[in-house]
Design a protein around this motif. Structure first.
Motif, PDB file in Angstrom:
ATOM      1  N   GLY A   1      15.504  56.866  41.228  1.00 40.97           N
ATOM      2  CA  GLY A   1      14.813  56.739  39.942  1.00 40.97           C
ATOM      3  C   GLY A   1      13.681  57.708  39.723  1.00 40.97           C
ATOM      4  O   GLY A   1      13.170  57.816  38.602  1.00 40.97           O
ATOM      5  N   VAL A   2      13.235  58.402  40.772  1.00 33.83           N
ATOM      6  CA  VAL A   2      12.183  59.400  40.636  1.00 33.83           C
ATOM      7  C   VAL A   2      12.835  60.773  40.633  1.00 33.83           C
ATOM      8  O   VAL A   2      13.628  61.103  41.524  1.00 33.83           O
ATOM      9  N   GLU A   3      12.518  61.571  39.634  1.00 33.21           N
ATOM     10  CA  GLU A   3      13.166  62.866  39.475  1.00 33.21           C
ATOM     11  C   GLU A   3      13.015  63.718  40.732  1.00 33.21           C
ATOM     12  O   GLU A   3      11.934  63.828  41.295  1.00 33.21           O
ATOM     13  N   ARG A   4      14.124  64.276  41.175  1.00 36.15           N
ATOM     14  CA  ARG A   4      14.204  65.200  42.312  1.00 36.15           C
ATOM     15  C   ARG A   4      13.939  64.509  43.661  1.00 36.15           C
ATOM     16  O   ARG A   4      13.729  65.168  44.665  1.00 36.15           O
ATOM     17  N   HIS A   5      13.944  63.177  43.679  1.00 37.80           N
ATOM     18  CA  HIS A   5      13.727  62.446  44.935  1.00 37.80           C
ATOM     19  C   HIS A   5      14.894  61.495  45.183  1.00 37.80           C
ATOM     20  O   HIS A   5      15.468  60.932  44.241  1.00 37.80           O
ATOM     21  N   LEU A   6      15.216  61.304  46.452  1.00 29.71           N
ATOM     22  CA  LEU A   6      16.134  60.254  46.880  1.00 29.71           C
ATOM     23  C   LEU A   6      15.477  59.530  48.045  1.00 29.71           C
ATOM     24  O   LEU A   6      15.359  60.069  49.145  1.00 29.71           O
ATOM     25  N   PHE A   7      15.012  58.307  47.780  1.00 28.48           N
ATOM     26  CA  PHE A   7      14.338  57.517  48.810  1.00 28.48           C
ATOM     27  C   PHE A   7      15.350  56.602  49.491  1.00 28.48           C
ATOM     28  O   PHE A   7      16.199  55.996  48.843  1.00 28.48           O
ATOM     29  N   THR A   8      15.216  56.490  50.820  1.00 24.96           N
ATOM     30  CA  THR A   8      16.049  55.578  51.606  1.00 24.96           C
ATOM     31  C   THR A   8      15.149  54.751  52.505  1.00 24.96           C
ATOM     32  O   THR A   8      14.313  55.305  53.238  1.00 24.96           O
ATOM     33  N   PHE A   9      15.317  53.435  52.438  1.00 24.26           N
ATOM     34  CA  PHE A   9      14.512  52.543  53.263  1.00 24.26           C
ATOM     35  C   PHE A   9      15.409  51.430  53.781  1.00 24.26           C
ATOM     36  O   PHE A   9      16.271  50.917  53.078  1.00 24.26           O
ATOM     37  N   GLY A  10      15.191  51.066  55.059  1.00 23.52           N
ATOM     38  CA  GLY A  10      15.991  49.978  55.608  1.00 23.52           C
ATOM     39  C   GLY A  10      15.686  49.700  57.058  1.00 23.52           C
ATOM     40  O   GLY A  10      14.735  50.225  57.644  1.00 23.52           O
ATOM     41  N   TYR A  11      16.522  48.868  57.651  1.00 19.59           N
ATOM     42  CA  TYR A  11      16.321  48.459  59.039  1.00 19.59           C
ATOM     43  C   TYR A  11      17.672  48.336  59.734  1.00 19.59           C
ATOM     44  O   TYR A  11      18.733  48.232  59.100  1.00 19.59           O
TER      45      TYR A  11
END
Length: 702
Positions: free
Chosen positions: A376-386
């Motif tokens: 959802g943020v332009e030019r970013h791909l965030f990945t979070f997890g466990y």
């Protein structure tokens, strides 16, 4: 160049025409964009654009490997820059990445269609090195620890084997059967079957293979006093002869996809000869080791607007199961771990008919992971997890010839004298955060970390930063810093009552800080030169020896070097691949420099192959490999392990009308002597490998 431009223009024209025909001019651009997006997604998933990936990667196509006469995964890995092979007395072979701790397993991780398969006992994957290349669609090899942040830690490198279960629209996998026959009475048969209806897709692969390989060996470790002690010299019992290296193996793999759900499962039954003996005494011909591997992996992948959810859970079983004659007839032995009620050493035992043993340890791994991606943020791909993992030993058997009588019949010492801790357990939690940031069309970054806690020593926070800069379409630069670790294996932590190996649950993880830089010059889509530099700082590496059998964190190693890789062609009818690697460094034991050069590591590696396609039906190829000499470990007074060169050749005939291919290959044409180094004070002549061999392969596609 003009021909390539013409082909591209023709492709675009045909795509545009089909779009116009389907929906008119107004829909042409949108339809064309959707099709190009599909091809882009396929390229990203299959690493066809690997030069733009934020790590050092080499890929090998299965069908190209078949043209070279490559038989299995092990032979394919020999082609990778900076990768050598090592073995031990049980013939548990393992790739060595860039000279990283040649005395340990687990330096690299193996994934089959994304599922990790390193066994828990050794943290190795020797049982998968014989995986037939005809079942492999593609191999992706990443050197260095910077490839994994999503709940995995690849210490020196990672290998992802993609089978023909991978499938994309327009890139479907064909059904096939394959048969092979070769030296050492090697036989193999297998098939791949794909079934698809509506939203359901099922893929099944199966293979069976066996051989009767025996290689000359000896004198064995008894000649070096491995089982001798004051007053009882057993060196005269040392043997020379043929080491049983035979193989018997079968595997059944299943892949199922239904809408957003997936299932991956494999059963691998792997049985082999006892090689050079668990106690460095040459075993009997039928003595064996079993290393079965089973896994079941369930996945759920869902995209909702800017979010993508990946949930994964699975179970894995692996076993170490050995049954063999451990020591020869006439052995006189004092077991240093046996004490009587007064605390004195037990009297010596004479094993007139030899000492036999049966050892089994079965491990179970349960895991579950959840990862959320956000665009959802332009030019970013965030990945979070466990990722949560629970590992435990669920069965253990320890049987030996009777210590009281010396008779060969097996006696159950599982409770009184176990070879392994039956209560071994470990829980692990890994939390990951990563951001893929595209600053502009030329410059992108990936930064993030893994944080790990375990039931024993924690690895803590491990960052990773990677930059990819595209000066233009032909010039690409990369810079990478990463930290990773290797947890101690079950063998290193929980082995008991063993004169050659003593486990310790106090071991810390091995830690590596890696600095890498790369430059890629692209001449075309399939022609390039890649060069990369690396500097690795290894801390707390786990080490043991015949004089100090307890595993300890006593070795630090600084490693640096470079790799050159070229892929291209001389004419329009051929394919040429070359690479050269140089690695050097220094090892420290207890902060004292012990070696000006790395032990058991070749400073120079050179490899390559050439394929010439005579016409659409016939091709010939040659493969060459040079492995430089290797220094011994500190305290080993033997001469260096000698350098060697090998040359292979292959010819393949493809019948287009009936969709079958026949391949004939000869390996090590000039019958060169190839030896892998043995541990100090064991087999003085090292472990000799195969000489000249041949292989015939028949494959039929449907």
């Amino acid at each position: 160049m003009q021909n390539k431009l013409f082909n591209i223009a023709l492709l675009l024209s045909s795509l545009t025409y089909s779009c116009v025909a389907d929906g008119g001019v107004d829909n042409a651009v949108e339809s064309l964009a959707n099709q190009m997006k599909h091809f882009s997604e396929v390229a990203t998933t299959t690493k066809q654009n690997e030069h733009y990936q934020p790590y050092i990667i080499s890929t090998f196509n299965g069908k190209e490997l078949e043209k070279l006469g490559i038989s299995n995964l092990k032979e394919a890995l020999f082609l990778v820059p900076g990768v050598d092979m090592a073995t031990d007395n049980s013939n548990n072979q393992t790739p060595i990445f860039r000279g990283s701790n040649s005395l340990a397993y687990g330096q690299s991780k193996l994934f089959i269609d994304g599922v990790p398969v390193n066994n828990l006992f050794l943290d190795a994957y020797s049982e998968y090195l014989s995986f037939p290349v005809e079942m492999i669609k593609r191999i992706e090899v990443v050197r260095g620890p910077g490839s994994k942040t999503d709940g995995f830690n690849a210490y020196a490198g990672s290998i992802n084997v993609i089978t023909y279960a991978e499938d994309f629209e327009g890139f479907n996998s064909s059904d096939k059967i394959v048969f092979k026959y070769g030296s050492y009475d090697y036989k193999m048969g297998g098939f791949f079957k794909n079934y698809k209806v509506d939203d359901l897709r099922v893929s099944v692969d199966f293979f069976y293979q066996e051989d009767n390989k025996k290689l000359p060996s000896g004198p064995d470790g008894l000649s070096q006093g491995v089982m001798s002690m004051t007053g009882y010299d057993n060196r005269a019992l040392s043997q020379s002869g043929d080491a049983p290296l035979w193989l018997e193996e079968y595997s059944l793999g299943l892949s199922l996809e239904y809408k957003d759900f997936s299932l991956k499962a494999r059963m691998l039954e792997h049985k082999k000869g006892s090689a050079y003996g668990i106690n460095y005494s040459l075993p009997q011909e039928n003595d064996r080791v079993k290393l079965p591997s089973y896994y079941l992996d369930l996945g759920y992948n869902k995209k909702i607007n800017d979010y993508e959810l990946n949930i994964d859970a699975g179970i894995k079983y692996d076993t170490f199961d050995s049954k063999s004659k451990l020591l020869p007839d006439g052995l006189n032995f004092i077991d240093m771990y046996q004490f009587d009620t007064y605390g004195t050493v037990s009297p010596p035992v004479s094993f007139a008919d030899g000492l036999y043993g049966e050892h089994l340890a079965t491990q179970r791994t349960l895991y579950q992971s959840s990862y959320l991606k956000y665009r959802g943020v332009e030019r970013h791909l965030f990945t979070f997890g466990y990722r949560l993992t629970r590992e435990e030993t669920i069965d253990m058997i320890s049987k030996l010839s009777n210590w009281s009588t010396g008779l060969p019949e097996l006696y159950d010492y599982t409770q009184t004298y176990p070879f392994f801790d039956a209560n071994a357990k470990r829980n692990t939690l890994i939390i990951s955060l990563q951001d893929e940031f595209e600053l502009n069309n030329n410059l992108s970054f990936i930064y993030g970390f893994n944080y790990e806690e375990t039931s024993y020593e924690d690895a803590g926070l491990e960052p990773r930063v990677s930059m990819v800069y595209q000066l233009d379409a032909e010039n690409i630069f990369k810079a990478i810093y990463s930290r990773s670790h290797r947890n101690a294996s079950w063998q290193e932590m929980f082995t008991m009552n063993n004169r050659a190996r003593v486990g310790s649950s106090d071991l810390k993880p091995e830690i590596v800080d890696a600095f890498e830089a790369a430059y890629i010059k692209k001449f075309s889509n399939d022609s390039y030169i890649q060069t990369n530099l690396f500097y690795l700082l290894n801390k707390d590496q786990i080490y043991n020896s015949s004089t100090s059998p307890e595993y300890e964190n006593v070795m630090d190693t600084d490693i640096y070097g470079f790799e050159l890789e070229y892929k291209g062609n001389i004419t329009s009818l051929d394919q040429l691949y070359l690479n050269y690697s140089y690695v050097t460094g220094k090892s420290y034991i207890n902060d004292e420099a012990r070696s000006e050069s790395l032990s058991n590591v070749a400073n120079h590696l050179a490899k390559g192959y050439y394929i010439y396609n005579i016409d659409r039906t016939l091709s010939i190829s040659t493969t060459a490999k040079f492995v430089g000499s290797k220094n011994r470990v500190f305290g080993d007074t033997r001469e260096k392990v000698k350098a060697y060169s090998t040359f292979d050749t292959a010819m393949q005939y493809k019948n287009k009308e009936h969709d079958f291919a026949l391949t004939f290959s000869v390996k090590n044409i000039f019958n060169s002597t190839v030896k892998f180094p043995s541990a100090v004070s064991t087999y003085p002549e090292d472990y000799e490998q195969e000489r000249r061999t041949f292989l015939i392969t028949l494959k039929k596609e449907f």
